[in-house]
Design an enzyme around this catalytic site. Structure first.
Site, PDB file in Angstrom:
ATOM      1  N   HIS A   1      -7.829  -5.272  -0.680  1.00 15.12           N
ATOM      2  CA  HIS A   1      -6.585  -4.590  -0.325  1.00 15.12           C
ATOM      3  C   HIS A   1      -5.959  -5.184   0.939  1.00 15.12           C
ATOM      4  O   HIS A   1      -6.622  -5.361   1.956  1.00 15.12           O
ATOM      5  CB  HIS A   1      -6.898  -3.104  -0.121  1.00 15.12           C
ATOM      6  CG  HIS A   1      -5.716  -2.205  -0.150  1.00 15.12           C
ATOM      7  ND1 HIS A   1      -4.927  -2.018  -1.266  1.00 15.12           N
ATOM      8  CD2 HIS A   1      -5.169  -1.409   0.815  1.00 15.12           C
ATOM      9  CE1 HIS A   1      -3.970  -1.157  -0.999  1.00 15.12           C
ATOM     10  NE2 HIS A   1      -4.083  -0.783   0.255  1.00 15.12           N
TER      11      HIS A   1
ATOM     12  N   ASP B   1      -9.667  -5.047  -5.189  1.00 13.01           N
ATOM     13  CA  ASP B   1      -9.040  -3.830  -4.669  1.00 13.01           C
ATOM     14  C   ASP B   1      -9.238  -2.684  -5.664  1.00 13.01           C
ATOM     15  O   ASP B   1      -8.952  -2.838  -6.860  1.00 13.01           O
ATOM     16  CB  ASP B   1      -7.551  -4.091  -4.444  1.00 13.01           C
ATOM     17  CG  ASP B   1      -6.804  -2.925  -3.824  1.00 13.01           C
ATOM     18  OD1 ASP B   1      -7.437  -1.907  -3.497  1.00 13.01           O
ATOM     19  OD2 ASP B   1      -5.569  -3.036  -3.681  1.00 13.01           O
TER      20      ASP B   1
ATOM     21  N   SER C   1       0.832  -1.193   0.000  1.00  4.92           N
ATOM     22  CA  SER C   1       0.000   0.000   0.000  1.00  4.92           C
ATOM     23  C   SER C   1       0.880   1.262   0.000  1.00  4.92           C
ATOM     24  O   SER C   1       1.705   1.439  -0.883  1.00  4.92           O
ATOM     25  CB  SER C   1      -0.964  -0.029   1.184  1.00  4.92           C
ATOM     26  OG  SER C   1      -1.994   0.916   1.042  1.00  4.92           O
TER      27      SER C   1
END
Length: 316
Positions: free
Chosen positions: A290, A258, A163
């Site tokens: 995610h 995601d 991320s």
């Protein structure tokens, strides 16, 4: 009637709230696990100070060794959390690094950079760069940390993250490629569900305008001085230095459900169309969202992701 201290200026539940009086309430990523010898993996960890003045630190992980002179690949890892939450000491990250270090048989350095909003981006990048320079100080075996002096193979250095941490890992690769770090060469970069973005909607992003707006808002919140979602820090498509990425191999992990999946595939296309001379591949986890691997680490897809990271690092 509530007091002014209860008025919310920014609400990104379930992650973080900021009140109008400046108070920051983190709703996730606050739990801490101390460094230890993990009974499940036999991986040992300890915390080190990288820069006392800049308040930068790291947790270092080392697997069980039968040969105390053995040199191992080195992974410098940057945690996610939207630049605002989580630390290397959070249970999901501590456990994930234990698993990577055990599976790949490597040395891991999990960086603790300062977080927004108290320390707005680009401070996270500066702290991460400080960390890379600190790691590089061990190249000749006389740095401040004995585990790195003794066991890190500086011919096999990797950067990675998930991320926001994947975003940082990418940007560190760009910095090494443009600024240089004498003697420090990155073999490969691994990006798990990278936090890349942009003004123009791509793929399925157009179907979720409210989520797109939320990501825009989060970036602006973390980096108030940014020009917006086409800032080269968050959108590699606008970075004229993309082709200078300082490695020859990249693996990008994306998850089918995601919102940022399209950005991972787009990143592959961008690299291949740039002057960069390396090889990039994408691995997509079906039916996942995610950073699923952090919260369901024993699922088939999470185990497959872990195996792929290990094989990427140990590729000869």
């Amino acid at each position: 009637m509530g007091s002014s201290s209860d008025e919310v200026a920014f609400d990104f539940t379930p992650f973080i709230k900021i009140y109008k009086d400046g108070r920051v309430q983190r709703l996730a990523g606050c739990e801490v696990i101390p460094p230890c010898k993990d009974p499940g993996t036999n991986v040992e960890s300890k915390d080190v100070v990288i820069s006392k003045d800049d308040d930068v630190s790291a947790r270092i992980f080392i697997p069980k060794l039968t040969d105390q002179t053995q040199k191992l690949p080195l992974l410098v890892y940057f945690h996610g959390g939207g630049f605002c939450i989580e630390t290397p000491y959070s249970p999901p990250y501590h456990n994930f690094l234990n698993s990577i270090v055990s599976e790949a048989h490597i040395v891991g350095v999990s960086v603790h950079y300062k977080r927004a909003p108290e320390h707005p981006v680009p401070i996270a990048y500066e702290d991460s760069w400080t960390s890379l320079k600190w790691v590089a100080s061990h190249l000749n075996g006389n740095g401040p940390e004995e585990w790195l002096n003794r066991h890190a193979d500086f011919g096999k250095v990797f950067c990675g993250g998930d991320s926001a941490g994947a975003n940082i890992a990418h940007n560190m690769g760009i910095r090494v490629g443009t600024r240089g770090l004498p003697g420090f060469n990155i073999d490969g970069i691994l990006l798990v569900h990278p936090y890349f973005w942009g003004v123009e909607r791509i793929g399925s992003e157009a179907q979720k305008p409210e989520l797109h707006a939320a990501v825009d808002k989060l970036w602006r919140f973390a980096c108030p001085t940014s020009t917006g979602s086409d800032d080269p820090l968050i959108n590699p498509a606008t970075d004229p230095n993309l082709g200078k990425l300082a490695c020859k191999r990249v693996v990008v992990f994306v998850a089918e459900n995601d919102l940022m999946k399209n950005r991972g595939w787009y990143y592959k296309d961008l690299l291949e169309k740039s002057e960069w001379q390396g090889v990039v591949e994408v691995m997509e986890a079906k039916g996942e969202n995610h950073v699923f691997h952090l919260f369901n680490p024993y699922s088939d897809n999470a185990v497959a992701l872990l195996h792929r990271i290990a094989s990427f690092i140990n590729h000869s």
